[in-house]
Scaffold this active site. Structure first.
Site, mmCIF file in Angstrom:
data_model
loop_
_atom_site.group_PDB
_atom_site.id
_atom_site.type_symbol
_atom_site.label_atom_id
_atom_site.label_comp_id
_atom_site.label_asym_id
_atom_site.label_seq_id
_atom_site.Cartn_x
_atom_site.Cartn_y
_atom_site.Cartn_z
ATOM 1 C CG ASP A 605 85.818 -67.106 -21.849
ATOM 2 O OD1 ASP A 605 85.873 -65.868 -21.816
ATOM 3 O OD2 ASP A 605 86.767 -67.857 -21.538
ATOM 4 C CG ASN A 613 91.749 -55.133 -23.042
ATOM 5 O OD1 ASN A 613 91.262 -54.039 -23.280
ATOM 6 N ND2 ASN A 613 91.861 -55.599 -21.809
ATOM 7 C CG HIS A 618 93.104 -51.357 -20.652
ATOM 8 N ND1 HIS A 618 92.887 -52.658 -20.298
ATOM 9 C CD2 HIS A 618 94.420 -51.123 -20.430
ATOM 10 C CE1 HIS A 618 94.013 -53.210 -19.871
ATOM 11 N NE2 HIS A 618 94.964 -52.291 -19.934
ATOM 12 C CG ASP A 622 86.743 -50.518 -20.679
ATOM 13 O OD1 ASP A 622 86.961 -51.700 -20.347
ATOM 14 O OD2 ASP A 622 87.255 -49.537 -20.096
ATOM 15 C CG ASP A 648 87.201 -62.608 -21.706
ATOM 16 O OD1 ASP A 648 87.277 -63.075 -20.551
ATOM 17 O OD2 ASP A 648 87.902 -62.992 -22.651
#
Length: 991
Positions: A605, A613, A618, A622, A648
């Protein structure tokens, strides 16, 4: 004096009785046809209902036609329901049959006269073309399109069976329906014809049964029997016998009482009912010819009795064949013409024909040929035969002249006796056939599929340009060569070659696209192909060759591969997705259980990813996920399996690996991510990773167990400071949360809930709200909000669950319903299906509805889709009453089960709200986008409004708008706000 007046009930019965009788007849006929599905269980091989409805449309007008047609449709539908039960596709088939009947009936109205519907062979042909060919083809195309758009798998066999059943049923029953008169049986009995018809009917049925069961070439004997019926009986009686015999033959075919072993297997499987056409059409033609013969015979009997037999033959020959008879006395140079000769040359009977006059009537360029033909007949004793042209009022006509020489006692040619026949139509037909042949060749040259024709020994006789291009052979080079020599087809590009094309794909069957057939041509190119082989047969059944149709499916196969990749991989990082991860985990669990192998499962994680983010956007998130995925991939072994589980979170499966080795691999990944620096728009971001590991062995091979252990280990790593890994141990088990006592649960229920409202808008018009989704939130003892659905799941006592639903309803109607009515808002009120099943709770709900000031259509009741499907029968009356109160119905959490469209009472449903997991990734997941598109199409067809959410990203909203979703909600549309604040705002408040 007395007056006999019929009562209104009697008048109504007299008007409805024909419709009831016709509906009953349609029910029996449809039930009989559906019972014939023993050979082909997809569609009935013969269908009578369309013929009945076509005759109704042709013969009736106005309200009477509507009533009779409705009765026929109800009878047909009842027969389908009796056989298949309540299934909504049956309504589509009945509707398509009705459209076919409308088309056929109105075409017959244009082509035929009602009082003389079948008075000639020409009118019969019009009936065949309009009602027995065009209308069935149209309905077959409609049925094929319907099967395609409804999610089925339409095929050529489905289409051919549909069309053939309609053609046979129409030919068998429609002439009888067109000619039937109400008092026909009474008239037949009065004329003494009734018993003759019955005896002939019984004899024909018996003879046909014997021929079909015990004689060779049975259909030949059946045709002879029906010819005998056509000759023996009047027109309507003959059609009645034909109908009965067709029904008998179809019944014998369905019961497998007719031996078709002599027929080819492909024919037996695809068209066992085709012989019915081969016996019906000649029998019909013979009947019409005999009818014309009888009518002509009646006309001839009115003339002089002394010339009756002679004039009958001459008239029939002249009228049927268009032949004129002439005689030329060469010695006396006298010429005699019959009436047909004068008609052909358009001359008055008073004109005296002579040889020079005949020559003058020909076109100038044909006269030398005529003179030479006459000279050879008189001097060289060669039979006189000539084709010439003449000009008439109707244009140019082609005349064929033939004659025989007759000699006198001295051996000299004294007379020429011959005929003239107008062959214009035959000549034009020949030219038309030639043009059609040319058009066919042009069409074959223009179509996109490769077409190759062969003889019976599979030698090539024809190739169109596409076939030449795909094979690398020209038609001249391939002519006469075996098909296998010019086509090299393999399984896959580098797979083995198919040795026998016939074994790879049986005639008439298209190969399976999964077989991945590849054609290699002479130039070294290759194409992914599908092909079919269809035999060419004569009317006698002799095979004279084959036609191969081959299609280049390289693009479609590539699309299927991309779809398969999209379904199993994450679109952003190109890593396997959750579905692939779960499949691989099941495989490793099986190997650990059966072969005692040792594996390791790890959850990874990312730390501080949300900060990147939120701060950089965003797009930055990405890009970061793509780079991190590539960074992890380079540190894995060749047999390790890395997948993105969502957001994530990543999952790692280390196959056949000990825990110490797995720790080293995962530690290298964690260290690399902790040291990684992400640069975006000149700003440096730092992230980290936490990982949890657990063993997968024979003592630990339950999917839910190992996933929970890895998740717990990852949580422990994050809890201990992030940026590290943790291996699962028993001591890491979380202590179970203390359950609330019933008193505490009741205290939370008694606390007034807080209602929130989400504005629902059209995706491209987010400035205005169509309606609002209401979400109640409960307040626990610590003052924190709790989701109602989560809290309800913890309630074990049914009384507490009913108390919760009661409290929510009372809170809504007492505190908020007046304000909603005052502002004229439309709101969605969520209700639990379990409470709807309680009678006391129903009374409470409907009493609140009766007392409320809400507008009839302002309240939308939201029910869970899964629970509604489980209790659909019990909730039927509740839904009806809610709709009677003016409420509309919304189904929430409509998921990936497309069969739910067939199970929900769609006539009572106004909205469906898609499950959140369907729309979360729709902007980059092709499979989710396709599934949402299918759901939207099905809902639009059923006139149901679609709602999607929560939508948090603008790109998701744009994708939903492109699909055509009717409404959406979420942060990207309009945020959530307390219902109390919404009701306090001004009427024209704009956000």
């Amino acid at each position: 004096m007395t007056t006999n007046t019929l009562s209104p009930a009697h008048n109504i019965f007299a008007a409805v009785r024909p419709a009831l009788l016709l509906g009953l007849f349609c029910f029996i006929a449809s039930l009989f046809c559906l019972a014939l599905m023993a050979i082909d269980n997809h569609l009935s091989p013969i269908w009578y209902a369309s013929a009945i409805m076509t005759a109704v449309i042709f013969r009736r007008r106005g309200q009477q036609m509507t009533l009779l047609l409705l009765a026929c449709m109800v009878g047909t539908l009842c027969a389908n329901l009796a056989v298949f039960g309540p299934r909504w596709p049956l309504f589509s088939f009945v509707f398509i049959n009705s459209l076919q009947s409308l088309l056929g009936g109105y075409l017959l109205r244009i082509l035929l006269k009602p009082k003389t519907a079948l008075d000639s062979l020409s009118s019969w042909w019009k009936m065949v073309v309009a009602a027995s060919l065009l209308a069935p083809l149209a309905s077959g195309i409609m049925a094929l399109c319907w099967a395609h758009f409804s999610g089925g798998a339409p095929s050529l066999r489905f289409f051919s069976t549909w069309v053939l059943s309609e053609v046979i049923g129409t030919l068998a029953l429609l002439p009888l329906c067109l000619l039937w008169q109400p008092r026909y049986l009474r008239l037949q009995a009065r004329q003494g014809q009734f018993m003759v018809t019955l005896i002939t009917l019984a004899a024909s049925l018996l003879l046909c049964f014997v021929a079909l069961r015990f004689l060779p070439w049975p259909f030949t004997f059946v045709m002879v029997i029906l010819f005998w019926v056509a000759v023996r009986l009047p027109r309507l009686d003959a059609f009645l016998v034909f109908f009965a015999n067709v029904s008998l033959i179809s019944l014998l075919l369905a019961l497998h009482l007719i031996d078709l072993r002599a027929v080819s297997l492909a024919f037996t499987l695809t068209a066992p009912w085709l012989p019915l056409l081969l016996i019906l059409i000649p029998s019909h033609i013979m009947t019409m010819v005999m009818h014309a013969f009888r009518e002509e015979k009646k006309h001839i009997r009115a003339s002089e009795e002394i010339n009756r037999r002679l004039m009958e033959r001459i008239t029939l020959a002249n009228e049927a064949g268009g032949i004129g008879v002439w005689e030329w006395d060469v010695i006396r140079n006298e010429m005699n013409w019959d009436r047909r000769m004068f008609a052909i040359y358009e001359l008055a009977p008073s004109v005296e024909p002579t040889y020079p006059f005949w020559l003058s009537r020909l076109l100038p360029e044909d006269r030398p040929l005529a003179q030479e033909a006459v000279r050879r007949a008189l001097e060289d004793n060669i039979p006189f035969s000539l084709e010439c042209r003449i000009n008439t009022r109707h244009g140019l006509r082609y005349i064929r002249t033939q004659a025989e020489s007759l000699r006198n006692a001295d051996g000299q040619i004294a007379r020429l006796l011959g005929i003239n026949q107008d062959i214009t139509e035959l000549r034009l037909l020949t030219e038309a056939l030639y043009r059609e042949k040319e058009q066919m060749l042009i069409t074959l040259d223009a179509i996109g599929e490769a077409v190759i024709s062969t003889d019976e020994e599979m030698r090539v006789t024809f190739m169109n340009p596409v076939a030449e291009e795909m094979s690398g052979w020209t038609q001249e080079q391939a002519a006469g060569k075996p098909l296998g020599d010019i086509l090299r087809i393999t399984h896959g590009v580098y797979g083995p070659q198919i040795e026998n094309i016939l074994r790879c794909a049986l005639p008439g069957v298209v190969t399976d696209p999964d077989s991945d057939l590849v054609l290699h041509n002479a130039a070294g190119e290759h194409f992914a192909v599908e092909y079919s082989l269809t035999p060419l047969k004569t009317q006698s059944g002799k095979n004279i060759g084959n036609v191969m149709v081959m299609q280049d499916v390289s693009e479609s196969r590539e699309m299927l591969k991309r779809l398969h990749y999209s379904a199993s991989h994450d679109t952003l990082t190109r890593l396997p997705n959750r579905a692939s991860f779960e499949h691989q985990l099941k495989r490793l669990l099986l190997s650990a259980s059966e072969r005692q192998q040792q594996h390791v499962l790890a959850f990874i994680d990312l730390d501080r990813f949300k900060a990147v983010n939120d701060s950089a956007g965003h797009a930055a998130g990405d890009a970061l996920l793509i780079e991190v995925a590539e960074l992890m991939r380079h540190r894995l072994r060749s047999n390790d399996f890395l997948a993105r589980l969502g957001g994530d979170e990543f999952g790692l499966l280390l196959t056949d690996c000990e825990m110490n080795a797995a720790r080293q691999v995962v530690q290298s990944i964690v260290t690399a991510i902790n040291d990684y620096r992400f640069l975006w728009e000149s700003k440096l971001h730092r992230i980290g990773a936490s990982a949890g590991l657990t063993s997968v062995n024979r003592d630990n091979c339950q999917s839910s167990e190992v996933l929970a252990q890895a998740d717990l280990a990852c949580y422990h790593a994050k809890h201990n400071g992030r940026g590290q890994l943790s291996v699962y141990e028993t001591r890491l088990q979380r202590a179970p949360q203390a359950e609330l006592s019933p008193e505490e649960q009741a205290r939370i229920i008694d606390t007034p809930p807080r209602w929130q409202a989400w504005a629902v808008s059209t995706p491209n018009k987010t400035q205005s709200a169509n309606f609002h989704l209401l979400q109640p939130r409960l307040i626990n003892a610590q003052g924190h909000e709790t989701d109602v659905a989560d809290f309800r799941a913890t309630l074990q006592d049914e009384t507490l669950r009913l108390m919760l639903d009661q409290r929510l309803i009372e809170s809504f109607f007492a505190l908020y319903a007046p304000g909603i009515a005052r502002k004229g808002l439309n709101v969605v009120l969520p209700l639990a299906v379990e409470s709807q099943l309680n009678t006391a709770w129903q009374k409470t709900l409907f009493s609140h509805l009766d007392a409320s000031t809400l507008r009839d259509d302002s309240l939308i009741i939201s029910l869970e889709t899964r629970m509604l499907l489980q209790h659909s029968e019990a909730l039927h009356s509740v839904l009806l009453r809610l709709r009677q109160q003016g409420c509309r119905i919304l189904l929430r959490d409509f998921g990936r089960n497309l069969e739910a469209f067939e199970q929900i009472p769609h006539e009572q449903i106004d909205f469906i709200q898609l499950a959140p997991d369907l729309t979360a990734n729709v902007h980059f997941n092709l499979m989710d986008e396709m599934l949402v598109s299918i759901i939207q199409g099905q809902a639009q067809r059923l006139h149901i409004t679609t709602v999607a959410g929560p939508v948090d990203l603008s790109m998701t909203l744009a994708t939903l708008a492109g699909i055509g979703i009717d409404a959406a909600w979420g942060e990207a549309v309009n945020g959530c706000e307390p219902l109390s604040i919404l009701l306090e705002n001004g009427f024209f408040a704009i956000k």
